[in-house]
Write a protein that holds these residues in place. Structure first.
Motif, PDB file in Angstrom:
ATOM      1  N   THR A 294      16.311 -17.624 -38.187  1.00 33.67           N
ATOM      2  CA  THR A 294      15.525 -17.506 -36.918  1.00 33.67           C
ATOM      3  C   THR A 294      14.187 -16.892 -37.251  1.00 33.67           C
ATOM      4  OG1 THR A 294      16.565 -15.267 -36.594  1.00 33.67           O
ATOM      5  CG2 THR A 294      17.566 -17.205 -35.322  1.00 33.67           C
ATOM      6  N   HIS A 295      13.195 -17.227 -36.777  1.00 33.05           N
ATOM      7  CA  HIS A 295      12.017 -16.806 -36.810  1.00 33.05           C
ATOM      8  C   HIS A 295      11.410 -16.321 -35.671  1.00 33.05           C
ATOM      9  CE1 HIS A 295      11.720 -19.037 -40.698  1.00 33.05           C
ATOM     10  NE2 HIS A 295      12.152 -19.998 -39.773  1.00 33.05           N
ATOM     11  N   ALA A 296      10.756 -15.063 -35.781  1.00 37.37           N
ATOM     12  CA  ALA A 296      10.076 -14.474 -34.501  1.00 37.37           C
ATOM     13  C   ALA A 296       8.492 -14.640 -34.583  1.00 37.37           C
ATOM     14  CB  ALA A 296      10.328 -12.877 -34.310  1.00 37.37           C
ATOM     15  N   LEU A 297       7.885 -15.227 -33.522  1.00 38.53           N
ATOM     16  CA  LEU A 297       6.739 -15.526 -33.449  1.00 38.53           C
ATOM     17  C   LEU A 297       6.009 -14.921 -32.248  1.00 38.53           C
ATOM     18  CD1 LEU A 297       6.730 -19.551 -33.523  1.00 38.53           C
ATOM     19  CD2 LEU A 297       6.567 -17.833 -35.608  1.00 38.53           C
ATOM     20  N   ALA A 298       4.802 -14.096 -32.528  1.00 39.81           N
ATOM     21  CA  ALA A 298       4.345 -13.238 -31.471  1.00 39.81           C
ATOM     22  C   ALA A 298       2.948 -13.854 -31.074  1.00 39.81           C
ATOM     23  CB  ALA A 298       3.958 -11.966 -32.035  1.00 39.81           C
ATOM     24  N   TYR A 299       2.456 -14.049 -29.706  1.00 41.69           N
ATOM     25  CA  TYR A 299       1.333 -14.840 -29.364  1.00 41.69           C
ATOM     26  C   TYR A 299       0.557 -13.637 -28.639  1.00 41.69           C
ATOM     27  CZ  TYR A 299      -2.078 -17.070 -26.520  1.00 41.69           C
ATOM     28  OH  TYR A 299      -3.155 -17.680 -25.986  1.00 41.69           O
ATOM     29  N   CYS A 300      -0.685 -13.168 -28.681  1.00 40.84           N
ATOM     30  CA  CYS A 300      -1.625 -12.360 -27.953  1.00 40.84           C
ATOM     31  C   CYS A 300      -2.954 -12.790 -27.739  1.00 40.84           C
ATOM     32  CB  CYS A 300      -1.691 -10.882 -28.935  1.00 40.84           C
ATOM     33  SG  CYS A 300      -2.512  -9.639 -27.949  1.00 40.84           S
ATOM     34  N   PRO A 301      -2.990 -13.251 -26.477  1.00 37.73           N
ATOM     35  CA  PRO A 301      -4.334 -13.911 -26.021  1.00 37.73           C
ATOM     36  C   PRO A 301      -5.402 -13.044 -26.346  1.00 37.73           C
ATOM     37  CG  PRO A 301      -2.982 -13.238 -23.963  1.00 37.73           C
ATOM     38  CD  PRO A 301      -2.235 -12.831 -25.277  1.00 37.73           C
ATOM     39  N   GLY A 302      -6.598 -13.727 -26.875  1.00 34.81           N
ATOM     40  CA  GLY A 302      -7.929 -13.112 -26.920  1.00 34.81           C
ATOM     41  C   GLY A 302      -8.006 -12.838 -28.375  1.00 34.81           C
TER      42      GLY A 302
ATOM     43  N   ASP B  37      -8.619  -9.988 -30.116  1.00 39.68           N
ATOM     44  CA  ASP B  37      -7.946  -8.776 -30.990  1.00 39.68           C
ATOM     45  C   ASP B  37      -6.624  -9.161 -30.856  1.00 39.68           C
ATOM     46  OD1 ASP B  37      -7.362  -6.684 -32.106  1.00 39.68           O
ATOM     47  OD2 ASP B  37      -8.368  -5.047 -30.718  1.00 39.68           O
ATOM     48  N   PRO B  38      -5.876  -9.112 -31.884  1.00 37.12           N
ATOM     49  CA  PRO B  38      -4.263  -9.592 -31.763  1.00 37.12           C
ATOM     50  C   PRO B  38      -3.772  -8.464 -31.925  1.00 37.12           C
ATOM     51  CG  PRO B  38      -5.338  -9.636 -34.039  1.00 37.12           C
ATOM     52  CD  PRO B  38      -6.524  -9.585 -33.362  1.00 37.12           C
ATOM     53  N   PHE B  39      -4.092  -7.068 -31.796  1.00 39.30           N
ATOM     54  CA  PHE B  39      -3.622  -5.992 -31.806  1.00 39.30           C
ATOM     55  C   PHE B  39      -3.624  -5.145 -30.367  1.00 39.30           C
ATOM     56  CE2 PHE B  39      -4.459  -6.365 -36.083  1.00 39.30           C
ATOM     57  CZ  PHE B  39      -3.380  -6.498 -36.705  1.00 39.30           C
ATOM     58  N   LYS B  40      -4.387  -5.803 -29.458  1.00 42.03           N
ATOM     59  CA  LYS B  40      -4.590  -5.361 -28.138  1.00 42.03           C
ATOM     60  C   LYS B  40      -4.044  -6.091 -26.934  1.00 42.03           C
ATOM     61  CE  LYS B  40      -8.683  -3.438 -25.877  1.00 42.03           C
ATOM     62  NZ  LYS B  40     -10.151  -3.279 -26.016  1.00 42.03           N
ATOM     63  N   GLY B  41      -3.490  -5.489 -26.159  1.00 42.27           N
ATOM     64  CA  GLY B  41      -3.023  -6.486 -24.939  1.00 42.27           C
ATOM     65  C   GLY B  41      -1.719  -6.657 -25.064  1.00 42.27           C
ATOM     66  N   PRO B  42      -1.336  -7.365 -23.902  1.00 41.55           N
ATOM     67  CA  PRO B  42       0.388  -7.674 -23.743  1.00 41.55           C
ATOM     68  C   PRO B  42       0.632  -8.953 -24.811  1.00 41.55           C
ATOM     69  CG  PRO B  42      -0.981  -8.898 -21.840  1.00 41.55           C
ATOM     70  CD  PRO B  42      -1.797  -7.922 -22.797  1.00 41.55           C
ATOM     71  N   THR B  43       1.754  -8.924 -25.404  1.00 45.88           N
ATOM     72  CA  THR B  43       2.095  -9.832 -26.679  1.00 45.88           C
ATOM     73  C   THR B  43       3.438 -10.442 -26.212  1.00 45.88           C
ATOM     74  OG1 THR B  43       1.162  -8.308 -28.412  1.00 45.88           O
ATOM     75  CG2 THR B  43       2.861  -9.913 -28.891  1.00 45.88           C
ATOM     76  N   GLU B  44       3.507 -11.791 -26.456  1.00 39.97           N
ATOM     77  CA  GLU B  44       4.826 -12.549 -25.934  1.00 39.97           C
ATOM     78  C   GLU B  44       5.324 -12.936 -27.334  1.00 39.97           C
ATOM     79  OE1 GLU B  44       4.076 -15.843 -23.434  1.00 39.97           O
ATOM     80  OE2 GLU B  44       2.633 -14.680 -22.471  1.00 39.97           O
TER      81      GLU B  44
END
Length: 80
Positions: free
Chosen positions: A27-35, A37-44
């Motif tokens: 299994t691989h966990a992939l995170a997506y953050c719009p915008g 700055d990848p360290f700011k805001g909601p992440t899916e």
């Protein structure tokens, strides 16, 4: 005391892949953050299952099938 010793158990013919534990998948966990700055805001976060690159989905580890060793040696991986 007894001098009787039981015969050793035979080694298993197939060694289970230590990375996928014989299932053939990881299994691989992939995170997506719009915008920008990848360290700011909601992440899916999405979890995906994929074929194990070490045993190529067979569940039995064989160094001849391990595509990560080909990359370390600088060789082209064999076709799937």
């Amino acid at each position: 005391m007894s001098e009787h010793k039981s015969p050793p158990e035979p080694e298993p013919q197939v060694r289970a892949c230590p990375w996928c534990h014989g299932s053939g998948f990881l299994t691989h966990a992939l995170a997506y953050c719009p915008g920008t700055d990848p360290f700011k805001g909601p992440t899916e976060t999405v979890h995906r299952a994929g074929q194990c690159p070490h045993c190529r989905g067979s569940g039995a580890y064989d160094s001849a099938l391990d595509t990560t060793l080909d990359q370390a040696r600088g060789e082209e991986p064999p076709p799937p």
